[in-house]
Design a protein around this motif. Structure first.
Motif, mmCIF file in Angstrom:
data_model
loop_
_atom_site.group_PDB
_atom_site.id
_atom_site.type_symbol
_atom_site.label_atom_id
_atom_site.label_comp_id
_atom_site.label_asym_id
_atom_site.label_seq_id
_atom_site.Cartn_x
_atom_site.Cartn_y
_atom_site.Cartn_z
ATOM 1 N N ALA A 181 0.817 -1.217 0.000
ATOM 2 C CA ALA A 181 0.000 0.000 0.000
ATOM 3 C C ALA A 181 0.846 1.260 0.000
ATOM 4 O O ALA A 181 0.311 2.359 -0.057
ATOM 5 N N ASN A 182 2.151 1.114 0.048
ATOM 6 C CA ASN A 182 3.059 2.264 0.089
ATOM 7 C C ASN A 182 3.476 2.624 -1.340
ATOM 8 O O ASN A 182 4.111 1.828 -2.023
ATOM 9 N N PRO A 183 3.122 3.822 -1.836
ATOM 10 C CA PRO A 183 3.421 4.182 -3.223
ATOM 11 C C PRO A 183 4.900 4.089 -3.576
ATOM 12 O O PRO A 183 5.253 3.791 -4.724
ATOM 13 N N SER A 184 5.787 4.336 -2.615
ATOM 14 C CA SER A 184 7.216 4.296 -2.913
ATOM 15 C C SER A 184 7.726 2.864 -3.077
ATOM 16 O O SER A 184 8.755 2.628 -3.712
ATOM 17 N N ASP A 185 6.993 1.883 -2.517
ATOM 18 C CA ASP A 185 7.414 0.489 -2.597
ATOM 19 C C ASP A 185 6.622 -0.321 -3.613
ATOM 20 O O ASP A 185 7.159 -1.233 -4.241
ATOM 21 N N TYR A 186 5.352 0.014 -3.751
ATOM 22 C CA TYR A 186 4.479 -0.835 -4.555
ATOM 23 C C TYR A 186 3.336 0.012 -5.111
ATOM 24 O O TYR A 186 2.561 0.588 -4.357
ATOM 25 N N PRO A 187 3.201 0.114 -6.415
ATOM 26 C CA PRO A 187 2.177 0.988 -7.006
ATOM 27 C C PRO A 187 0.795 0.343 -7.027
ATOM 28 O O PRO A 187 0.324 -0.111 -8.067
ATOM 29 N N ASN A 188 0.158 0.279 -5.874
ATOM 30 C CA ASN A 188 -1.199 -0.261 -5.765
ATOM 31 C C ASN A 188 -2.189 0.881 -6.013
ATOM 32 O O ASN A 188 -2.471 1.666 -5.111
ATOM 33 N N PRO A 189 -2.730 1.006 -7.209
ATOM 34 C CA PRO A 189 -3.579 2.172 -7.513
ATOM 35 C C PRO A 189 -4.857 2.220 -6.698
ATOM 36 O O PRO A 189 -5.383 3.291 -6.425
#
Length: 209
Positions: A181-189
């Protein structure tokens, strides 16, 4: 990719089925402390994402399995202060009843959420952020405040209590610190597009004692 850019995000209402065990501690004839540990076995709420792509929209829940999405079951532990009226009778009926109001807190825990999310990290398996097959990442447990109304109907061998209760979660249900859920680690839109998520529900219960 099939949804395109998000145009709107809206909540999807759903129904659920829960089973619990009522426990009461009587302080006096008017005041009780009540608990009802139990399980919410099915809950159909979710979020609807509408986009500009050919698919048009998709519904997201807390869990994905191939092409289906659904929610975790929950263990729930409510604790309420219950205030009752005097015994009342309806017409010539010998069966009495008492009106009551209740208020308090509820602890909820998503069953299997930690193993489901963390298992992906341990095995190296990941959700595919380039597809729509990505879940909402929720916290493993949370608290809610509750209030409700009901009445106890006294029969010869048992008591029946129809009850309606309102519940509102406290804080943010999204786990914004999680890897998925962290944009810097994983792009979960589906999570990155949200700032806060709360759960609000109305519950109707039939309690037999």
């Amino acid at each position: 990719p099939n949804i395109g850019n998000f145009r709107s995000i809206s909540s999807k209402n759903g129904i659920g089925l829960g089973l619990g065990l009522p426990l009461d501690y009587r302080i006096n004839s008017r005041l009780n402390i009540s608990m009802a540990p139990g399980f919410l076995l099915f809950e159909g709420h979710g979020l609807t994402y509408t986009g500009t792509g050919p698919q048009g929209s998709t519904i997201r829940h807390q869990k994905v399995d191939e092409n289906s999405t659904y929610n975790f079951s929950r263990f729930e532990l409510p604790m309420h202060l219950k205030v009752r009226s005097d015994h009342k009778y309806l017409g010539t009926s010998k069966n009495s009843y008492k009106l009551y109001m209740l208020g308090g807190m509820k602890y909820s825990s998503h069953i299997g959420a930690k193993g489901y999310y963390e298992g992906k990290n341990v095995t190296g398996e990941q959700f595919d952020p380039t597809s729509s097959n990505v879940p909402l990442i929720v916290k493993y447990d949370f608290f809610s405040y509750e209030m409700g109304l009901g009445f106890d109907i006294y029969f010869t061998y048992f008591k029946l209590s129809p009850e309606i209760r309102f519940s509102q979660s406290i804080g943010n249900l999204l786990d914004k610190n999680h890897t998925y859920a962290n944009p810097s680690d994983y792009p979960n839109p589906f999570v990155n597009a949200l700032d806060r998520l709360r759960l609000r529900s109305f519950q109707f219960s039939l309690i037999f004692e």
